[in-house]
Design a protein around this motif. Structure first.
Motif, short mmCIF file in Angstrom:
data_model
loop_
_atom_site.label_atom_id
_atom_site.label_comp_id
_atom_site.label_asym_id
_atom_site.label_seq_id
_atom_site.Cartn_x
_atom_site.Cartn_y
_atom_site.Cartn_z
N ILE A 201 0.85 -1.19 0.00
CA ILE A 201 0.00 0.00 0.00
C ILE A 201 0.89 1.24 0.00
CG2 ILE A 201 -1.65 1.38 1.33
CD1 ILE A 201 -2.98 -0.93 0.09
N ASP A 202 0.58 2.21 -0.85
CA ASP A 202 1.35 3.45 -0.94
C ASP A 202 0.38 4.62 -1.12
OD1 ASP A 202 3.14 5.48 -1.28
OD2 ASP A 202 3.95 4.76 -3.19
N PHE A 203 0.14 5.36 -0.02
CA PHE A 203 -0.75 6.52 -0.12
C PHE A 203 -0.06 7.72 -0.76
CE2 PHE A 203 -3.28 4.17 3.00
CZ PHE A 203 -4.53 4.32 2.44
N GLY A 204 1.24 7.59 -1.03
CA GLY A 204 1.95 8.63 -1.77
C GLY A 204 1.85 8.44 -3.27
N LEU A 205 1.10 7.42 -3.70
CA LEU A 205 0.94 7.16 -5.12
C LEU A 205 -0.17 8.06 -5.66
CD1 LEU A 205 1.79 5.38 -7.50
CD2 LEU A 205 0.11 3.69 -6.76
N ILE A 206 0.22 9.30 -6.01
CA ILE A 206 -0.78 10.30 -6.40
C ILE A 206 -0.52 10.87 -7.78
CG2 ILE A 206 -1.30 10.96 -4.03
CD1 ILE A 206 0.55 13.38 -4.46
N ASN A 207 0.34 10.23 -8.57
CA ASN A 207 0.60 10.75 -9.91
C ASN A 207 -0.63 10.59 -10.79
OD1 ASN A 207 1.07 7.97 -9.66
ND2 ASN A 207 2.18 7.91 -11.58
N ARG A 208 -0.79 11.49 -11.73
CA ARG A 208 -1.91 11.48 -12.68
C ARG A 208 -3.27 11.50 -12.00
NH1 ARG A 208 0.07 7.48 -17.58
NH2 ARG A 208 2.17 8.24 -17.70
N MET A 209 -3.39 12.20 -10.91
CA MET A 209 -4.63 12.15 -10.15
C MET A 209 -5.78 12.84 -10.85
SD MET A 209 -3.47 12.44 -6.19
CE MET A 209 -5.13 12.22 -5.60
N ASP A 210 -5.50 13.69 -11.83
CA ASP A 210 -6.58 14.32 -12.58
C ASP A 210 -7.27 13.30 -13.49
OD1 ASP A 210 -6.06 16.76 -11.44
OD2 ASP A 210 -4.71 17.40 -13.04
N TYR A 211 -6.57 12.26 -13.81
CA TYR A 211 -7.08 11.23 -14.71
C TYR A 211 -7.87 10.17 -13.94
CZ TYR A 211 -6.77 7.96 -18.70
OH TYR A 211 -7.04 7.12 -19.75
N TYR A 212 -7.33 9.76 -12.81
CA TYR A 212 -7.94 8.70 -12.03
C TYR A 212 -8.87 9.25 -10.94
CZ TYR A 212 -4.53 5.71 -14.31
OH TYR A 212 -3.79 5.03 -15.25
N SER A 213 -9.82 8.41 -10.53
CA SER A 213 -10.82 8.86 -9.57
C SER A 213 -11.12 7.80 -8.52
CB SER A 213 -12.12 9.21 -10.31
OG SER A 213 -12.58 8.10 -11.07
N GLY A 214 -10.17 6.96 -8.24
CA GLY A 214 -10.38 5.91 -7.25
C GLY A 214 -9.08 5.19 -6.99
N ILE A 215 -9.13 3.87 -7.02
CA ILE A 215 -7.94 3.08 -6.77
C ILE A 215 -6.92 3.27 -7.90
CG2 ILE A 215 -8.61 0.93 -7.96
CD1 ILE A 215 -7.74 -0.49 -5.28
N VAL A 216 -5.65 3.32 -7.54
CA VAL A 216 -4.55 3.45 -8.52
C VAL A 216 -3.50 2.41 -8.16
CG1 VAL A 216 -4.86 5.87 -9.14
CG2 VAL A 216 -3.51 5.30 -7.14
N PHE A 217 -2.74 1.96 -9.15
CA PHE A 217 -1.72 0.95 -8.85
C PHE A 217 -0.61 0.99 -9.88
CE2 PHE A 217 -5.19 -1.01 -11.21
CZ PHE A 217 -4.56 -1.72 -12.22
N GLN A 218 0.57 0.50 -9.46
CA GLN A 218 1.74 0.40 -10.32
C GLN A 218 2.43 -0.93 -10.07
OE1 GLN A 218 3.22 5.05 -10.76
NE2 GLN A 218 4.33 3.70 -9.39
N GLY A 219 2.92 -1.54 -11.16
CA GLY A 219 3.61 -2.82 -11.04
C GLY A 219 5.11 -2.65 -11.18
N TYR A 220 5.85 -3.29 -10.27
CA TYR A 220 7.32 -3.26 -10.30
C TYR A 220 7.85 -4.69 -10.32
CZ TYR A 220 7.37 1.70 -9.03
OH TYR A 220 7.20 3.07 -9.03
N VAL A 221 9.04 -4.85 -10.89
CA VAL A 221 9.72 -6.15 -10.86
C VAL A 221 11.14 -5.94 -10.35
CG1 VAL A 221 8.33 -7.10 -12.72
CG2 VAL A 221 10.49 -5.96 -13.28
N GLY A 222 11.74 -7.02 -9.89
CA GLY A 222 13.05 -6.92 -9.26
C GLY A 222 14.13 -6.35 -10.15
N ARG A 223 14.97 -5.51 -9.54
CA ARG A 223 16.16 -4.93 -10.20
C ARG A 223 15.82 -4.08 -11.41
NH1 ARG A 223 16.86 -9.81 -8.28
NH2 ARG A 223 16.05 -10.78 -10.18
N PHE A 224 14.63 -3.47 -11.38
CA PHE A 224 14.27 -2.52 -12.44
C PHE A 224 13.61 -1.33 -11.76
CE2 PHE A 224 11.86 -1.03 -16.22
CZ PHE A 224 12.91 -0.98 -17.12
#
Length: 324
Positions: free
Chosen positions: A252-275
């Protein structure tokens, strides 16, 4: 064999993997025009920076852009047939998008793949979409997969209480994205606002980690019923993901607020190891249909095939060194 041919083969393999996963989840492949009227993007609130658009003027003087986005034209097209959502619609795409980057090393043309799931908001549907994102990354054989999940309502509720100017709001968002606590506190000292609210804002960069721990800490600063409802919603989404065995992959990351004008609810980003950057980004955009006088709530995510290939090659290089 020519390295470009090898790259092309890998490229098609990734596209095949993505298409198979999306199709297996009942998403129908669609395609949008390569050229769109500039007005479609200039008048719509979206994640597309107008300065990044590649503009073309036709012989009559009308301005077009090479496709910078896929979600907007899909939503517009669906609005022509449906003013209100009466049943769900599942679409996926694999096609080029064109955006200029300040980084000269970045290509203007990139191949983007993603899904657009037009459906009513619920923890069940949002968890299903995040689950699809996780399964997609697993299909691509990535290691150390993580999905960071946030929610736009939590931050919006706080800054509404602060009554910020647009300039102050933009600066605060930038500091929170960077998790720069020193600059956040410095900005807040210049504001005439309730000290409890200021304290709550300073906690946002720290609200990062395992869902159960972060949600418990967030309850201490959730001072409105909407913020409390957001925490309950996220808790239910995470519970459903845990039931599928993905609890170790969720942050959980409540600092995940990029592109907030576009989104209006839950937001998420996927990461993989060593990238070091996201390989997948998504969220809920229930209000986008309103731009076309339609009520079309939706959630989706997208990834760039080139980025997936870089992340995959990076992991193989690291594994090669480890094995050596």
């Amino acid at each position: 064999m020519n390295s470009e041919l090898i790259d092309a083969e890998k490229f098609e393999q990734v596209i095949g993997t993505l298409s198979n996963r999306f199709s297996a989840n009942r998403f129908q492949r669609i395609k949008t025009p390569a050229f769109e009227r500039y007005d479609l993007y200039s008048k719509v609130t979206s994640s597309v920076n107008r300065k990044e658009m590649v503009k073309v003027i036709d012989p009559s003087g009308e301005v077009f852009v090479l496709r910078p986005d896929v979600t907007i034209p899909i939503t517009q097209e669906l609005s022509h047939a449906h003013r209100k959502l009466t049943s769900e619609h599942r679409f996926y795409y694999v096609q080029e998008v064109f955006r200029r980057s300040p980084d000269s090393a970045e290509k203007t043309e990139r191949t983007q793949a993603g899904i657009e799931y037009f459906c009513k908001r619920s923890p069940e549907v949002d968890a299903e979409t995040i689950l699809l994102a996780l399964e997609t990354m697993k299909d691509l054989k990535f290691d150390d997969i993580k999905i960071e999940i946030g929610h736009t309502a939590f931050f919006h509720e706080l800054i509404t209480q602060l009554k910020l100017t647009e300039y102050q709001s933009d600066r605060l968002k930038a500091f929170i994205r960077a998790k720069n606590s020193v600059e956040i506190e410095a900005l807040l000292t210049t504001l005439d606002a309730d000290e409890a609210i200021k304290h709550a804002v300073t906690q946002i960069p720290r609200l990062y980690g395992k869902p159960e721990e972060v949600l418990d800490r967030a309850k201490e600063v959730a001072n409105t019923s909407r913020m409390q409802a957001t925490l309950s919603y996220l808790d239910e989404v995470c519970r459903r993901l845990t039931l599928h065995g993905f609890d170790e992959h969720i942050v959980i990351d409540f600092g995940l607020i990029n592109r907030m004008d576009y989104y209006s609810g839950i937001v998420f980003q996927g990461y993989v190891g060593r990238f070091g950057k996201p390989v997948l980004m998504g969220g809920r955009y229930d209000r986008l249909g309103h731009e076309f006088d339609a009520d079309l709530p939706a959630i989706g995510f997208a990834c760039e095939v080139e980025t997936l290939l870089k992340a995959s090659d990076n992991q193989k290089i690291v594994h090669g060194k480890e094995e050596a």
